[in-house]
Design an enzyme around this catalytic site. Structure first.
Site, PDB file in Angstrom:
ATOM      1  N   HIS A 192       0.837  -1.201   0.000  1.00 44.40           N
ATOM      2  CA  HIS A 192       0.000   0.000   0.000  1.00 44.40           C
ATOM      3  C   HIS A 192       0.874   1.254   0.000  1.00 44.40           C
ATOM      4  O   HIS A 192       1.959   1.266   0.588  1.00 44.40           O
ATOM      5  CB  HIS A 192      -0.883   0.027   1.255  1.00 44.40           C
ATOM      6  CG  HIS A 192      -1.813  -1.157   1.371  1.00 44.40           C
ATOM      7  ND1 HIS A 192      -1.449  -2.314   2.019  1.00 44.40           N
ATOM      8  CD2 HIS A 192      -3.069  -1.347   0.915  1.00 44.40           C
ATOM      9  CE1 HIS A 192      -2.470  -3.181   1.963  1.00 44.40           C
ATOM     10  NE2 HIS A 192      -3.459  -2.616   1.297  1.00 44.40           N
ATOM     11  N   HIS A 193       0.378   2.303  -0.646  1.00 41.96           N
ATOM     12  CA  HIS A 193       1.104   3.580  -0.659  1.00 41.96           C
ATOM     13  C   HIS A 193       1.280   4.112   0.768  1.00 41.96           C
ATOM     14  O   HIS A 193       0.340   4.090   1.573  1.00 41.96           O
ATOM     15  CB  HIS A 193       0.292   4.589  -1.491  1.00 41.96           C
ATOM     16  CG  HIS A 193       0.866   5.960  -1.473  1.00 41.96           C
ATOM     17  ND1 HIS A 193       0.101   7.094  -1.290  1.00 41.96           N
ATOM     18  CD2 HIS A 193       2.144   6.396  -1.596  1.00 41.96           C
ATOM     19  CE1 HIS A 193       0.879   8.158  -1.319  1.00 41.96           C
ATOM     20  NE2 HIS A 193       2.125   7.767  -1.504  1.00 41.96           N
TER      21      HIS A 193
END
Ligand SMILES: [Zn+2]
Length: 379
Positions: free
Chosen positions: A174-175
């Site tokens: 995930h960012h």
């Protein structure tokens, strides 16, 4: 003469007192499993390492990044007195439940990261690993994505107060949005995140055009990957961007978020890495991190988390360890129903089906269903 300890592993048995609640994908048991596997390999009694008991962060330390009103609401909710505006702070959702103890858990996991920071910044150790940290989604006044207190951002704030320039490298699927936007307007922090594209995965950010604002332009870096990207693709992208930027930025300290939810069997994401590829990323990070604060992160298949982070910890300690899982640990693993017997996955698994195999399989399944079920319906 005794050797000077070079690394520190921050841990506490107290982690096991906490639970996000039944059915929540973030299982705190993964930390005990990682501790057990590192220990079974003898990686916690090396002459060059120290096992440090995690301490609680104080609220004063946490407000270096988080807003006091957010902490007030979080603390009240944790005590069973949720204010009506709980949701404005991202609290009380299925991702971020206010299960009792979440406040204490957040202070403990953040305290462990602050200890890692103090040990590394003072030069006592070159590298410290807090497997309970890396909760990269929390914003200054908002819980998000299983993260209440953003330990990485708190640590970076404290490093900035000490006049340090910091690079943050995030390899979670995930960012790393909470950290990126926390330091979006400064050139004293370089954030780099490689992750599954926001088109297909939470939190929906982390596109290449996000490069910072004001003085921070050029100091936020994002490499989104398509769902299905594997070890070779991740490593190629890493090599093109991370070593040149870290070398040019020349930080005093590097903070890494080592999420392992990039694995092909992770239930929450769609990348296709293996423990072998993950370990290779860590091996390539090592020479770039002279002063290295290593944090954990995501990882929702408990079969992968201890194997990946044990490989990472061996690399941080310059140790080669045998691939076969130690007998004692294998017993634990099998009791949990896991089948892996080795640390490193085959990067080209024989069980990855070709399109032709997938078609053959689905035809066979449909045919069998028709044969077994259809007659009961007069078909
Ligand atoms: Zn993640």
């Amino acid at each position: 003469m005794t050797e000077v300890p070079r690394t520190a592993f921050i841990y506490s048995e107290r982690y096991q007192h906490f639970d996000y609640g039944p059915g929540h994908p973030l299982r705190i048991e993964r930390l005990a499993l990682t501790h057990e596997l590192c220990s079974a390999y003898g990686l916690l009694d090396l002459p060059t390492t120290r096992l440090i008991e995690a301490r609680d962060a104080t609220e004063d330390e946490v407000v270096a990044f988080h807003r006091p009103d957010y902490l007030d609401v979080f603390r009240a909710a944790d005590r069973g007195q949720p204010p009506p505006n709980l949701w404005d702070y991202g609290l009380g959702t299925s991702d971020n439940p206010t299960s009792p103890g979440m406040y204490a858990w957040s202070l403990l996991s953040t305290g462990a990261s602050l200890q890692a920071m103090a040990l590394v910044d003072s030069g006592e150790v070159g590298c410290a690993f807090n497997i309970a940290g890396g909760l990269h989604h929390a914003a200054a006044a908002r819980a998000a994505g299983f993260c209440y207190v953003n330990d990485a951002a708190v640590v970076i704030k404290h490093l900035l107060r000490r006049g340090r320039r910091v690079a943050y490298v995030d390899i979670d699927a995930h960012h790393g949005d909470g950290v990126q936007f926390g330091f979006y307007e400064t050139d004293q922090v370089l954030t780099i995140s490689i992750h599954e594209s926001g088109e297909t995965l939470f939190p929906g950010t982390g596109f290449v055009e996000e490069i910072g604002r004001g003085r921070g332009i050029g100091y936020a870096v994002n490499l989104p990957l398509l769902a299905g990207s594997d070890d070779a693709i991740f490593l190629w992208a890493f090599d093109q961007v991370v070593p040149p930027l870290l070398t040019a930025f020349n930080p005093d300290v590097v903070v890494t978020q080592l999420g392992v939810d990039t694995h092909r069997t992770d239930p929450l994401t769609n990348l296709a890495m293996t423990t072998t590829g993950f370990a290779e990323v860590v091996r390539r990070l090592q020479p770039l991190c002279r002063r290295w604060i290593a944090l954990g992160g995501g990882g929702y298949n408990l079969e992968n988390v201890p194997r990946s982070w044990t490989l990472a910890w061996a690399i941080m300690n310059h140790r080669e360890i045998p691939d076969d899982l130690p007998e004692s640990f294998l017993t634990t693993f099998q009791r949990l129903g896991f089948r892996a017997t080795r640390l490193r996955d085959d990067p080209n698994p024989a069980d990855a089906p070709t399109r032709e195999q997938a078609w053959r399989f689905v035809r066979e399944q449909v045919y069998r269903t028709q044969r077994l079920v259809f007659p009961h319906h007069g078909l």
